[in-house]
Write an enzyme that holds these catalytic residues in place. Structure first.
Site, PDB file in Angstrom:
ATOM      1  N   LYS A 171       7.149 -10.751  -1.531  1.00 18.68           N
ATOM      2  CA  LYS A 171       6.416  -9.522  -1.852  1.00 18.68           C
ATOM      3  C   LYS A 171       5.904  -9.628  -3.282  1.00 18.68           C
ATOM      4  O   LYS A 171       6.682  -9.751  -4.228  1.00 18.68           O
ATOM      5  CB  LYS A 171       7.334  -8.318  -1.702  1.00 18.68           C
ATOM      6  CG  LYS A 171       6.657  -7.009  -2.061  1.00 18.68           C
ATOM      7  CD  LYS A 171       7.534  -5.823  -1.734  1.00 18.68           C
ATOM      8  CE  LYS A 171       6.871  -4.529  -2.163  1.00 18.68           C
ATOM      9  NZ  LYS A 171       7.682  -3.360  -1.851  1.00 18.68           N
TER      10      LYS A 171
ATOM     11  N   LYS B 211       3.573 -10.218   1.780  1.00 18.08           N
ATOM     12  CA  LYS B 211       2.889  -8.969   1.455  1.00 18.08           C
ATOM     13  C   LYS B 211       2.314  -9.025   0.047  1.00 18.08           C
ATOM     14  O   LYS B 211       3.032  -9.412  -0.871  1.00 18.08           O
ATOM     15  CB  LYS B 211       3.898  -7.829   1.563  1.00 18.08           C
ATOM     16  CG  LYS B 211       3.355  -6.483   1.199  1.00 18.08           C
ATOM     17  CD  LYS B 211       4.458  -5.479   1.175  1.00 18.08           C
ATOM     18  CE  LYS B 211       3.910  -4.221   0.562  1.00 18.08           C
ATOM     19  NZ  LYS B 211       4.889  -3.253   0.260  1.00 18.08           N
TER      20      LYS B 211
HETATM   21  C1  PBG Z   1       8.211   0.158  -1.217  1.00 20.69           C
HETATM   22  C2  PBG Z   1       6.973  -0.302  -0.579  1.00 20.69           C
HETATM   23  C3  PBG Z   1       5.673  -0.395  -1.101  1.00 20.69           C
HETATM   24  C4  PBG Z   1       4.835  -0.774  -0.053  1.00 20.69           C
HETATM   25  C5  PBG Z   1       5.645  -0.922   1.072  1.00 20.69           C
HETATM   26  N1  PBG Z   1       6.958  -0.648   0.711  1.00 20.69           N
HETATM   27  C6  PBG Z   1       5.151  -0.070  -2.444  1.00 20.69           C
HETATM   28  C7  PBG Z   1       5.513  -0.877  -3.606  1.00 20.69           C
HETATM   29  O1  PBG Z   1       6.276  -1.814  -3.538  1.00 20.69           O
HETATM   30  O2  PBG Z   1       5.054  -0.498  -4.659  1.00 20.69           O
HETATM   31  C8  PBG Z   1       3.346  -0.957  -0.110  1.00 20.69           C
HETATM   32  C9  PBG Z   1       2.599  -0.814   1.173  1.00 20.69           C
HETATM   33  C10 PBG Z   1       1.135  -0.668   1.063  1.00 20.69           C
HETATM   34  O3  PBG Z   1       0.514  -0.788  -0.018  1.00 20.69           O
HETATM   35  O4  PBG Z   1       0.527  -0.427   2.113  1.00 20.69           O
HETATM   36  N2  PBG Z   1       8.736  -0.632  -2.210  1.00 20.69           N
END
Ligand code: PBG
Length: 325
Positions: free
Chosen positions: A196, A249
């Protein structure tokens, strides 16, 4: 023999032969649809930066679930907007929290809907970070692990089918796996947000989930967008710790990472077509600058072609409708 010998266009002459040689075909069951569950009653609040996406209260879920069923979408990913936030995100791991109650509602409405929950503290902490803070205001990795495990356990006890930790703390997959096993939930799979990245593409989501950090950013726990080799290490560690599905992601700017992860590990691989990727297409389409349906399908096809078996996307319903037509 006449020149040229190889005529690639022979197999492109009409849609019948094109469809027969097509390498990548999207199916509704490839998609996981994110839902934002908001505390309270009778709420269906549009998320401004994500046209077509709403924050829904539990009592407004029926229509959404019916629609998903109709289009053949078999799985949802739940996020919560709780009644209150505090330093340790305690509304995230309560028995009757907003996500826990939504799980029960969805399972009542549709026992066949596969319910996955996002496990993270950022929606529940008043500072908006994904972990708890130590005395100096830094994210305390190890103190966060038990809270994440409590959150995962509370989701599983409420009846979810899979948990998806998205916090990027070190060791959380192994910790959650161990705690689930101890409590008799060894059958519940973990889909880890393994690679991520610290991405600016999450902007619209933070409006939807009301989870923007109050200070600083997420660079001390989410990955540097420049690093692909490090992504493979992250994924390897999560697999070692017991992840059943690994996720990359965002998706669109990280297709190389999706491909590398799939080729190296061969595990079921998920990709998150994140909020900013969705918002860009919607915004351009609203201006009449892009053909929304064609671009959406092209993007999702590219994510699957890169190696994703599962795609988390806000466009799931639209894409399923286009595929079917
Ligand atoms: C929670 C989380 C996030 C997203 C999914 N789970 C936000 C982040 O990490 O700031 C982002 C999903 C999206 O942008 O569609 N941590």
């Amino acid at each position: 023999m006449s020149f040229p010998v190889h005529r690639m266009r022979r197999l492109r002459q009409n849609e019948i032969i094109r469809s027969m040689v097509r390498e990548t075909v999207l199916l509704p069951e490839d998609f996981i649809y994110p839902l934002f569950i908001v505390y309270g009653e009778d709420k269906k609040q549009p998320v401004k930066s994500m046209p077509g996406v709403f924050q829904l209260s539990r009592d407004r879920l029926q229509e959404e679930i019916d629609e998903l069923k109709y289009w053949g979408i078999k799985a949802v990913l739940l996020f919560g907007i709780p009644e209150y936030k505090d330093e340790v995100g305690s509304s995230g791991y309560q028995e009757n929290g907003v996500v826990q109650e939504a799980i029960k509602t969805i399972k009542d409405l549709c026992p066949d809907m596969y319910v996955i929950t996002d496990v993270c503290l950022c929606e529940y902490t008043d500072h908006g970070h994904c972990g708890v803070l130590d005395a100096k205001g830094n994210i305390d990795n190890d103190a966060t692990l038990e809270l994440l495990a409590l959150e995962a356990l509370s989701h599983v006890k409420a009846g979810c089918d899979m948990v998806a930790p998205s916090d990027m703390m070190d060791g959380r997959v192994g910790y959650i796996r161990k705690r689930l096993d101890e409590e008799g939930f060894s059958h519940i799979p973990i889909m880890s947000y393994a690679a991520k990245f610290c991405s600016a593409f999450y902007g619209p989501f933070r409006e939807a989930a009301e989870s923007a950090p109050r200070f600083g950013d997420r660079r001390t726990y989410q990955m540097d967008p420049a690093n692909a080799r490090e992504a493979l290490r992250e994924v390897a560690l999560d697999i070692e710790e017991g992840a059943d599905i690994v996720m990359v992601k965002p998706a669109l700017a990280y297709l190389d990472v999706i491909k590398a992860v799939k080729e190296k590990f061969g595990l079921p691989t998920a990709a998150y077509n994140v909020s900013g990727e969705y918002a860009m297409i919607k915004a351009a389409a609203l201006n009449g600058w892009l053909d929304e349906e064609k671009v959406m399908l092209e993007v999702l096809t590219s994510i699957k072609r890169a190696g994703a078996d599962l795609i988390i996307t806000y466009a799931a319903k639209d894409a399923a409708r286009i595929i079917r037509s």
